[in-house]
Write a protein that holds these residues in place. Structure first.
Motif, mmCIF file in Angstrom:
data_model
loop_
_atom_site.group_PDB
_atom_site.id
_atom_site.type_symbol
_atom_site.label_atom_id
_atom_site.label_comp_id
_atom_site.label_asym_id
_atom_site.label_seq_id
_atom_site.Cartn_x
_atom_site.Cartn_y
_atom_site.Cartn_z
ATOM 1 N N VAL A 38 0.842 -1.201 0.000
ATOM 2 C CA VAL A 38 0.000 0.000 0.000
ATOM 3 C C VAL A 38 0.875 1.248 0.000
ATOM 4 O O VAL A 38 0.619 2.211 -0.728
ATOM 5 C CB VAL A 38 -0.962 -0.016 1.213
ATOM 6 N N GLU A 39 1.927 1.236 0.800
ATOM 7 C CA GLU A 39 2.820 2.403 0.861
ATOM 8 C C GLU A 39 3.555 2.614 -0.456
ATOM 9 O O GLU A 39 3.767 3.750 -0.884
ATOM 10 C CB GLU A 39 3.803 2.259 2.013
ATOM 11 N N LYS A 40 3.925 1.539 -1.127
ATOM 12 C CA LYS A 40 4.569 1.675 -2.436
ATOM 13 C C LYS A 40 3.615 2.294 -3.447
ATOM 14 O O LYS A 40 4.022 3.096 -4.291
ATOM 15 C CB LYS A 40 5.053 0.312 -2.933
ATOM 16 N N SER A 41 2.339 1.951 -3.371
ATOM 17 C CA SER A 41 1.381 2.556 -4.295
ATOM 18 C C SER A 41 1.205 4.039 -3.994
ATOM 19 O O SER A 41 1.026 4.847 -4.905
ATOM 20 C CB SER A 41 0.041 1.825 -4.234
ATOM 21 N N ARG A 42 1.273 4.419 -2.719
ATOM 22 C CA ARG A 42 1.187 5.838 -2.368
ATOM 23 C C ARG A 42 2.413 6.598 -2.859
ATOM 24 O O ARG A 42 2.308 7.744 -3.307
ATOM 25 C CB ARG A 42 1.017 5.991 -0.868
ATOM 26 N N ALA A 43 3.580 5.985 -2.768
ATOM 27 C CA ALA A 43 4.798 6.621 -3.283
ATOM 28 C C ALA A 43 4.697 6.795 -4.796
ATOM 29 O O ALA A 43 5.115 7.825 -5.339
ATOM 30 C CB ALA A 43 6.026 5.795 -2.917
ATOM 31 N N ALA A 44 4.127 5.813 -5.484
ATOM 32 C CA ALA A 44 3.940 5.929 -6.933
ATOM 33 C C ALA A 44 2.970 7.062 -7.259
ATOM 34 O O ALA A 44 3.164 7.787 -8.248
ATOM 35 C CB ALA A 44 3.439 4.605 -7.502
ATOM 36 N N GLU A 45 1.941 7.241 -6.433
ATOM 37 C CA GLU A 45 1.005 8.348 -6.623
ATOM 38 C C GLU A 45 1.739 9.686 -6.500
ATOM 39 O O GLU A 45 1.547 10.602 -7.302
ATOM 40 C CB GLU A 45 -0.115 8.276 -5.583
ATOM 41 N N GLY A 46 2.597 9.786 -5.512
ATOM 42 C CA GLY A 46 3.368 11.018 -5.326
ATOM 43 C C GLY A 46 4.294 11.302 -6.490
ATOM 44 O O GLY A 46 4.419 12.442 -6.939
ATOM 45 N N MET A 47 4.953 10.277 -7.005
ATOM 46 C CA MET A 47 5.856 10.476 -8.140
ATOM 47 C C MET A 47 5.075 10.865 -9.395
ATOM 48 O O MET A 47 5.545 11.677 -10.196
ATOM 49 C CB MET A 47 6.698 9.231 -8.391
ATOM 50 N N THR A 48 3.896 10.306 -9.579
ATOM 51 C CA THR A 48 3.058 10.680 -10.716
ATOM 52 C C THR A 48 2.680 12.160 -10.631
ATOM 53 O O THR A 48 2.717 12.883 -11.633
ATOM 54 C CB THR A 48 1.797 9.805 -10.761
ATOM 55 N N TYR A 49 2.342 12.596 -9.429
ATOM 56 C CA TYR A 49 2.017 14.011 -9.219
ATOM 57 C C TYR A 49 3.220 14.896 -9.554
ATOM 58 O O TYR A 49 3.099 15.893 -10.271
ATOM 59 C CB TYR A 49 1.581 14.226 -7.776
#
Length: 135
Positions: A38-49
């Motif tokens: 779950v945390e890796k998916s949140r980090a990916a969301e941040g990088m996409t932003y």
């Protein structure tokens, strides 16, 4: 009659406890892995932003010959970040840096995107290794 009672016999308490113990061990192993995923998916969301922010800044620099620290000056509309703080932006005519910070006591980290005076984009993470895995 004696054979009929033996064939209808249920599980013993020990057998049920062993099953419950096995399920508890599997859950103890799986839950931390789930939290990491779950945390890796949140980090990916941040990088996409940050990637979108960087592209908008490059477009702004090409159009106006300068970077901006004002998000409303960019031609794009950004969705709000749910798992990160608001972006901290610093910019001048030649360079740009945008930083978002994960608001979590379990996995604290910041994601940084920068553009240098040659137009090269760099990304890095400070803090937890989960965030660093997505840079």
């Amino acid at each position: 009659m004696g054979n009929l009672c033996r064939s209808m016999r249920g599980f013993t308490l020990i057998e049920l406890l062993v099953v419950v113990l096995i399920i508890a061990i599997l859950a103890a192993i799986a839950l931390p892995q789930y939290q990491v995923a779950v945390e890796k998916s949140r980090a990916a969301e941040g990088m996409t932003y940050l990637d979108g922010l960087g592209k908008a800044e490059i477009m702004n620099q090409l159009a106006r010959n300068t970077y901006t620290s004002d998000l409303s000056a960019l031609d794009l509309e950004f969705s709000s970040l749910q798992n990160f703080s608001a972006p901290v932006i610093s910019a001048d005519a030649n360079t740009f840096t945008g930083t978002i910070t994960r608001d979590s006591s379990a996995y604290p980290y910041s994601l940084v995107l920068g553009i240098d005076n040659r137009g090269q984009v760099f990304k890095y993470c400070t803090g937890d290794e989960i965030g660093r895995a997505h840079v």
